[in-house]
Scaffold this motif. Structure first.
Motif, PDB file in Angstrom:
ATOM      1  N   ARG A 169       0.825  -1.209   0.000  1.00  0.00           N
ATOM      2  CA  ARG A 169       0.000   0.000   0.000  1.00  0.00           C
ATOM      3  C   ARG A 169       0.860   1.261   0.000  1.00  0.00           C
ATOM      4  O   ARG A 169       0.368   2.359  -0.165  1.00  0.00           O
ATOM      5  N   GLN A 170       2.144   1.078   0.228  1.00  0.00           N
ATOM      6  CA  GLN A 170       3.060   2.220   0.272  1.00  0.00           C
ATOM      7  C   GLN A 170       4.205   1.965  -0.681  1.00  0.00           C
ATOM      8  O   GLN A 170       4.541   0.810  -0.959  1.00  0.00           O
ATOM      9  N   ARG A 171       4.862   3.049  -1.084  1.00  0.00           N
ATOM     10  CA  ARG A 171       6.085   2.873  -1.858  1.00  0.00           C
ATOM     11  C   ARG A 171       7.224   2.611  -0.876  1.00  0.00           C
ATOM     12  O   ARG A 171       7.348   3.316   0.127  1.00  0.00           O
ATOM     13  N   PRO A 172       8.033   1.598  -1.116  1.00  0.00           N
ATOM     14  CA  PRO A 172       9.121   1.327  -0.164  1.00  0.00           C
ATOM     15  C   PRO A 172      10.175   2.434  -0.190  1.00  0.00           C
ATOM     16  O   PRO A 172      10.300   3.148  -1.181  1.00  0.00           O
ATOM     17  N   SER A 173      10.921   2.559   0.913  1.00  0.00           N
ATOM     18  CA  SER A 173      11.988   3.569   0.896  1.00  0.00           C
ATOM     19  C   SER A 173      13.267   3.031   0.284  1.00  0.00           C
ATOM     20  O   SER A 173      14.011   3.782  -0.339  1.00  0.00           O
ATOM     21  N   TRP A 256      10.676   0.087   4.683  1.00  0.00           N
ATOM     22  CA  TRP A 256       9.429   0.860   4.563  1.00  0.00           C
ATOM     23  C   TRP A 256       9.593   2.208   5.246  1.00  0.00           C
ATOM     24  O   TRP A 256      10.441   2.355   6.127  1.00  0.00           O
ATOM     25  N   PRO A 257       8.752   3.171   4.850  1.00  0.00           N
ATOM     26  CA  PRO A 257       8.897   4.527   5.406  1.00  0.00           C
ATOM     27  C   PRO A 257       8.820   4.567   6.935  1.00  0.00           C
ATOM     28  O   PRO A 257       9.397   5.447   7.562  1.00  0.00           O
ATOM     29  N   ASP A 258       8.134   3.606   7.564  1.00  0.00           N
ATOM     30  CA  ASP A 258       8.012   3.646   9.034  1.00  0.00           C
ATOM     31  C   ASP A 258       9.270   3.140   9.742  1.00  0.00           C
ATOM     32  O   ASP A 258       9.330   3.093  10.955  1.00  0.00           O
ATOM     33  N   GLY A 259      10.288   2.750   8.986  1.00  0.00           N
ATOM     34  CA  GLY A 259      11.532   2.292   9.611  1.00  0.00           C
ATOM     35  C   GLY A 259      11.638   0.783   9.721  1.00  0.00           C
ATOM     36  O   GLY A 259      12.675   0.259  10.126  1.00  0.00           O
TER      37      GLY A 259
END
Ligand code: NAD
Ligand code: MG
Length: 398
Positions: A169-173, A256-259
């Motif tokens: 659901r998110q773009r990976p970092s 992922w953006p959340d670390g």
């Protein structure tokens, strides 16, 4: 019924693809096979008695190989089978209306034209030949995204990333590709300079064809895989990282953006990625033995020693420059690896050849297929000249 053509059918991946066909009765029909010049295993594969074998095409790299193949095949096996030669035949097979799924598992530049042809013809492509994406990623992407064709990665790290990213659901970092480190992970540069072909081909965790095994020892393979991941997952090169993981249990990680990080773990066997690509959208069942986390023991991760493995940075560099540089990187490497396998140059000479050919190259932006072919030919020629010089020097030394 999925009608399959396997390009590189006698190789390490090609053999696995044939096993997948054989182990799913009623699902696949094998209608085409291509190999290079080793025709005996191809003749053997084509002469099998099996309900799933409905051959219409065979392809080999040279007219001489076709003659040898024809002599080996029993008349009954030849009936209704067209035996073609070279790239035109590969392309014809890859785009034939009677083919649904093309497994591209030849080595090197030879995979590009059939990959493009299959995608443009709207086929499903299980792509092992990473070189297609390395040398002409923009053309492969255009053929893939611009039409009805589908592209499924067979490389283990990319298959793992595909699994990790499906439904995200998110773009990976960031993306991480793991590397076993190969047979020289802890070797000194001096030891690498003396490495024999036999030592280089003794890969600690994977059993593969000779070219990719040498590329794994120099980490050129990982460099190619970084470029491959960039095209497959639409990710900037700076966000694709390589981490050494000697156990080859974790194949890729996604940041992922959340670390957090997610990882994919499996026993190191190519059956899993080959089967996943060929069966999609169905999942494979019992492809490889299930992992028991309580028996895994210690999983180790470390950064790449970029000074000992300079070809990894060469790949990032060529990828960032773009144009025809990646094609030149690949061609120089193909020639140098073959020269090493033939005992003409040392393992560490491969990087010298690649660096020097890249340095001499004048690139073209947004190259079309013909421009890429030209760059490929030019780089092979330059690399061969350099190999001859290096070979002469090592004769003087010894
Ligand atoms: P391999 O050397 O075992 O087999 C190569 C196959 O390609 C053989 O069937 C050979 O006859 C055929 N071939 C060679 N030149 C050809 C030509 N000009 N025309 C038609 N066929 C030709 O190689 P492999 O290890 O199976 O690797 C195949 C591809 O898959 C490579 O691009 C490699 O990087 C990629 N790959 C392999 C593995 C692996 O585990 N072996 C893993 C990931 C990716
Ligand atoms: Mg790989």
């Amino acid at each position: 019924m999925t009608r399959v053509a396997i390009l590189g059918a006698t190789g390490s991946i090609g053999q696995l693809a044939r096993d997948v066909v054989a182990s799913h009765p009623g699902r696949f029909e094998l209608v085409g096979m291509a190999a290079g010049t080793r025709v005996e295993p191809l003749a053997e594969a084509a002469s099998q008695e099996a309900p799933w074998l409905r051959l219409r095409w065979l392809n080999v790299a040279t007219a001489e190989a076709r003659e040898r193949l024809e002599a080996l095949l029993p008349p009954a096996q030849k009936a209704g089978v067209e035996i073609t030669v070279g790239e035109d035949g590969l392309v014809a097979m890859a785009q034939a209306p009677e083919v649904d799924l093309v497994v591209v598992a030849v080595v090197g530049f030879a995979g590009l034209a059939p990959t493009l042809a299959a995608l443009r013809a709207g086929k499903r492509v299980a792509l092992a030949t990473k070189e297609s994406l390395v040398v002409a990623g923009h053309l492969v992407r255009e053929a893939w995204r611009g039409g009805k064709g589908e592209l499924f990665p067979v490389d283990s790290e990319h298959s793992a990333l595909w699994q990790l990213l499906e439904g995200a659901r998110q773009r990976p970092s960031r993306l991480y590709l793991t590397a076993s480190g190969g047979p020289f992970r802890t070797a000194s540069r001096e030891a690498m300079a003396q490495a024999t072909v036999e030592e280089t081909l003794r890969h600690p965790t994977w059993s593969m064809g000779p070219k990719i095994t040498v590329d794994s020892a120099t980490l050129m393979n990982k460099g190619f895989e970084v470029l491959e991941a960039a095209w497959l997952f639409d990710m900037e090169l700076d966000r694709i990282h390589v981490v050494v993981h000697p156990q080859s249990i974790v194949h890729a990680l996604v940041a992922w953006p959340d670390g957090s990080l997610t990882a994919q773990l499996a026993v190191p066997h190519m059956r899993l990625p080959v089967e996943r690509a060929m069966l999609y959208p169905d999942g494979a069942v019992e492809s490889v033995p299930a992992l028991d986390p309580t028996t895994l023991g210690t999983l180790h991760f470390e950064p790449v020693d970029r000074a000992r493995f300079p070809l990894l940075d060469a790949a990032y560099h060529a990828g960032k420059l773009g144009g025809t540089y990646p094609a030149v990187l690949n061609a120089a490497d193909e020639i140098a690896v073959q020269a090493f396998l033939d005992g003409r140059i040392r393992l560490v000479d491969i990087e010298r050849v690649v660096h020097q050919v890249l340095e001499r190259h004048e690139s073209h932006d947004a190259p079309d297929l013909e421009t890429i072919r030209e760059a490929d030919r030019w780089a092979r020629h330059e690399a061969e000249d350099l190999c001859q010089v290096l070979e002469g020097r090592s004769r003087v030394r010894s």
